[in-house]
Design a protein around this motif. Structure first.
Motif, PDB file in Angstrom:
ATOM      1  N   ARG A 110      96.461  59.860 -62.073  1.00 51.15           N
ATOM      2  CA  ARG A 110      97.493  61.439 -60.777  1.00 51.15           C
ATOM      3  C   ARG A 110      97.573  62.233 -61.597  1.00 51.15           C
ATOM      4  N   SER A 111      97.953  63.569 -60.745  1.00 52.02           N
ATOM      5  CA  SER A 111      98.260  64.954 -61.704  1.00 52.02           C
ATOM      6  C   SER A 111      99.974  64.282 -61.899  1.00 52.02           C
ATOM      7  N   THR A 112     100.117  65.517 -63.195  1.00 51.84           N
ATOM      8  CA  THR A 112     101.059  65.483 -63.221  1.00 51.84           C
ATOM      9  C   THR A 112     101.753  65.959 -62.112  1.00 51.84           C
ATOM     10  N   ALA A 113     102.012  66.760 -61.390  1.00 49.22           N
ATOM     11  CA  ALA A 113     102.826  67.496 -59.744  1.00 49.22           C
ATOM     12  C   ALA A 113     102.658  66.281 -59.245  1.00 49.22           C
ATOM     13  N   ASP A 114     102.222  65.473 -58.936  1.00 54.94           N
ATOM     14  CA  ASP A 114     102.141  64.072 -57.829  1.00 54.94           C
ATOM     15  C   ASP A 114     102.904  63.365 -58.334  1.00 54.94           C
ATOM     16  N   CYS A 115     103.328  62.860 -60.295  1.00 57.89           N
ATOM     17  CA  CYS A 115     103.748  62.244 -60.314  1.00 57.89           C
ATOM     18  C   CYS A 115     105.430  62.363 -60.050  1.00 57.89           C
ATOM     19  N   VAL A 116     105.194  63.648 -60.806  1.00 53.92           N
ATOM     20  CA  VAL A 116     107.281  64.660 -60.449  1.00 53.92           C
ATOM     21  C   VAL A 116     107.243  64.605 -58.180  1.00 53.92           C
ATOM     22  N   ALA A 117     106.406  65.036 -57.877  1.00 55.65           N
ATOM     23  CA  ALA A 117     106.568  64.796 -56.405  1.00 55.65           C
ATOM     24  C   ALA A 117     107.228  63.680 -56.136  1.00 55.65           C
ATOM     25  N   LEU A 118     106.102  62.554 -56.369  1.00 60.04           N
ATOM     26  CA  LEU A 118     106.191  61.278 -56.050  1.00 60.04           C
ATOM     27  C   LEU A 118     108.297  61.114 -56.933  1.00 60.04           C
ATOM     28  N   ALA A 119     108.416  61.189 -57.835  1.00 61.38           N
ATOM     29  CA  ALA A 119     109.149  60.138 -58.215  1.00 61.38           C
ATOM     30  C   ALA A 119     110.607  61.598 -58.179  1.00 61.38           C
ATOM     31  N   GLY A 120     110.812  62.463 -57.884  1.00 59.90           N
ATOM     32  CA  GLY A 120     111.667  63.612 -57.167  1.00 59.90           C
ATOM     33  C   GLY A 120     112.186  64.165 -58.573  1.00 59.90           C
ATOM     34  N   LEU A 121     111.012  64.760 -59.269  1.00 61.78           N
ATOM     35  CA  LEU A 121     111.630  64.976 -61.133  1.00 61.78           C
ATOM     36  C   LEU A 121     111.384  66.146 -61.213  1.00 61.78           C
ATOM     37  N   ASP A 122     111.433  67.039 -60.045  1.00 59.40           N
ATOM     38  CA  ASP A 122     111.350  68.746 -60.197  1.00 59.40           C
ATOM     39  C   ASP A 122     113.328  68.872 -61.001  1.00 59.40           C
ATOM     40  N   GLY A 123     112.442  69.716 -61.668  1.00 56.43           N
ATOM     41  CA  GLY A 123     113.271  70.623 -62.718  1.00 56.43           C
ATOM     42  C   GLY A 123     113.927  69.631 -64.182  1.00 56.43           C
ATOM     43  N   LEU A 124     113.321  68.837 -64.331  1.00 57.34           N
ATOM     44  CA  LEU A 124     113.522  67.785 -64.920  1.00 57.34           C
ATOM     45  C   LEU A 124     112.034  67.307 -66.102  1.00 57.34           C
ATOM     46  N   LEU A 125     111.392  68.445 -66.027  1.00 59.90           N
ATOM     47  CA  LEU A 125     109.897  67.967 -66.965  1.00 59.90           C
ATOM     48  C   LEU A 125     110.047  68.411 -68.891  1.00 59.90           C
ATOM     49  N   ARG A 127     113.635  68.899 -69.728  1.00 60.63           N
ATOM     50  CA  ARG A 127     114.958  67.080 -70.911  1.00 60.63           C
ATOM     51  C   ARG A 127     114.521  66.596 -71.746  1.00 60.63           C
ATOM     52  N   ARG A 128     115.309  66.069 -72.813  1.00 60.74           N
ATOM     53  CA  ARG A 128     114.470  65.384 -73.672  1.00 60.74           C
ATOM     54  C   ARG A 128     114.885  63.490 -71.987  1.00 60.74           C
ATOM     55  N   TYR A 129     114.401  62.705 -72.932  1.00 61.75           N
ATOM     56  CA  TYR A 129     114.842  61.074 -72.435  1.00 61.75           C
ATOM     57  C   TYR A 129     116.487  61.004 -71.979  1.00 61.75           C
ATOM     58  N   LEU A 130     117.140  60.891 -73.934  1.00 61.92           N
ATOM     59  CA  LEU A 130     117.867  60.560 -74.105  1.00 61.92           C
ATOM     60  C   LEU A 130     119.179  61.410 -73.216  1.00 61.92           C
ATOM     61  N   GLN A 131     118.857  62.446 -72.982  1.00 60.57           N
ATOM     62  CA  GLN A 131     119.670  64.009 -71.825  1.00 60.57           C
ATOM     63  C   GLN A 131     119.463  62.960 -70.718  1.00 60.57           C
ATOM     64  N   LEU A 132     119.047  62.645 -69.973  1.00 63.31           N
ATOM     65  CA  LEU A 132     119.427  62.092 -68.470  1.00 63.31           C
ATOM     66  C   LEU A 132     120.313  60.985 -68.243  1.00 63.31           C
ATOM     67  N   SER A 133     120.270  60.993 -66.972  1.00 64.46           N
ATOM     68  CA  SER A 133     121.104  59.739 -65.995  1.00 64.46           C
ATOM     69  C   SER A 133     120.499  58.781 -66.159  1.00 64.46           C
ATOM     70  N   GLY A 134     121.383  57.671 -65.675  1.00 62.77           N
ATOM     71  CA  GLY A 134     120.593  56.490 -65.359  1.00 62.77           C
ATOM     72  C   GLY A 134     119.280  56.433 -64.675  1.00 62.77           C
ATOM     73  N   GLY A 135     120.153  57.190 -63.565  1.00 66.81           N
ATOM     74  CA  GLY A 135     119.496  57.182 -62.643  1.00 66.81           C
ATOM     75  C   GLY A 135     118.544  58.071 -62.792  1.00 66.81           C
ATOM     76  N   GLN A 136     118.192  59.350 -63.569  1.00 66.71           N
ATOM     77  CA  GLN A 136     117.055  59.809 -63.666  1.00 66.71           C
ATOM     78  C   GLN A 136     116.569  59.455 -64.899  1.00 66.71           C
ATOM     79  N   GLN A 137     116.205  58.785 -65.354  1.00 66.81           N
ATOM     80  CA  GLN A 137     115.827  57.794 -66.168  1.00 66.81           C
ATOM     81  C   GLN A 137     114.571  56.994 -65.654  1.00 66.81           C
ATOM     82  N   ARG A 138     115.764  55.814 -64.619  1.00 69.45           N
ATOM     83  CA  ARG A 138     115.039  55.528 -63.392  1.00 69.45           C
ATOM     84  C   ARG A 138     113.746  55.875 -63.040  1.00 69.45           C
TER      85      ARG A 138
END
Length: 305
Positions: A110-125, A127-138
């Motif tokens: 699946r395209s990166t854009a589709d993955c980002v859109a489906l998971a609601g990750l706009d603006g987080l690409l 960011r390092r994983y450890l910098q994310l909140s628990g909900g963002q990591q999910r």
């Protein structure tokens, strides 16, 4: 149902850990284009059932199949996406790096854009994983589960740690995937989540299936209903009526839990012809769960969405 409609199946599956029986002859199947909610209190056998379907465990007796194959078969595993409760992702990788790495495992991802859109990750690409909140990591974990365009998606407590807005966004993504033909096996402690998403439900208690079927079929296994009414009647006296399980007052309103709503409503109207604001609510999934798994504790959480 034709055999090819079932993408994952347990047939009379048994699994024990020493003296503990985790699964005791469990049957379930996940069908194309549906959400199957697997529900149960902690220790009911949900994790063991998922472990068998993913090939992480072997049944002691019975069978587990994935696309008609052994769950360990690479040809079967390439067709699934998995989001478990723990992920173990590299903390210092960025979200973009994690998605690109996961996409690289598949011939037609699946395209990166589709993955980002489906998971609601706009603006987080970036960011390092450890910098994310628990909900963002999910949400990142959800995106990674989608990278291979899975035909079957395993979602184990997917919205734990998400706020209401993010949870509802994930629900929309799940519905979109199912509308596209994906099957989903969902475990959740949030009963309103199962009620919002699931086409069918399997309830486990102490390693056994205690209820299975469409949502309305599971609700119909109990006749319990709730009645709310503004009335001056004494709840202590009403509690003694036949078919009344519980009666209590909340301000001017009475709240009753009953087995036969029609009979109790008739008696209410006869006892207090001036009562108003009468509401009857048939049993929901939470009521069915409590009734059908009464001997299995602890109960699931209920949370407003």
């Amino acid at each position: 149902m034709q055999p090819h409609d079932s993408l994952a199946r347990l047939a009379k599956a048994h699994k024990t850990y020493g003296p503990l029986t985790a699964l005791d002859g469990v049957d379930l199947d996940v069908r194309r284009g549906e959400v199957l909610a697997l529900l149960g209190a902690n220790g009911a056998g949900k994790s063991t059932a998922i472990g068998l379907l993913l090939g992480l465990l072997e049944p002691d007796r019975g069978a587990a199949t994935l696309f008609g194959l052994r769950p360990q078969a690479l040809a079967a595993r390439r067709r699934i996406g998995v989001m478990l409760q723990s992920a173990g992702l590299p903390d210092h990788a960025t979200v973009a790096e994690l998605i690109e790495l996961t996409r690289s495992y598949y011939a037609a991802p699946r395209s990166t854009a589709d993955c980002v859109a489906l998971a609601g990750l706009d603006g987080l690409l970036e960011r390092r994983y450890l910098q994310l909140s628990g909900g963002q990591q999910r949400r990142v974990q959800f995106a990674l589960a989608l990278c291979g365009r899975p035909e079957l998606l395993f979602l184990d407590e997917p919205t734990t740690g998400l706020d209401i807005e993010a949870r509802q966004g994930l629900w929309r993504a799940i519905r979109e995937l199912v509308d596209g033909g994906c099957a989903v096996l969902l475990t959740t402690h949030y009963l309103e989540e199962a009620e919002a998403l699931a086409d069918r439900v399997v309830m486990l208690a102490r390693g056994r299936v205690v209820a299975a079927g469409r949502m309305d079929e599971v609700r119909a296994q109990i006749v319990q209903a709730r009645i709310r009414v503004t009335s001056a009647l004494d709840p202590v006296q009403i509690a003694a009526w036949p078919q009344v399980r519980d009666a209590r007052r909340d301000g001017a309103r009475l709240e009753l839990v009953v087995d036969d709503a029609d009979a109790v409503v008739r008696r209410l109207l006869a006892a207090d012809p001036g009562c108003v604001d009468l509401e009857v609510q048939r049993a929901g999934l939470a009521d069915a769960f409590v009734e059908l798994t009464r001997d299995a504790a602890p109960a699931l959480h209920q949370e407003a969405a």
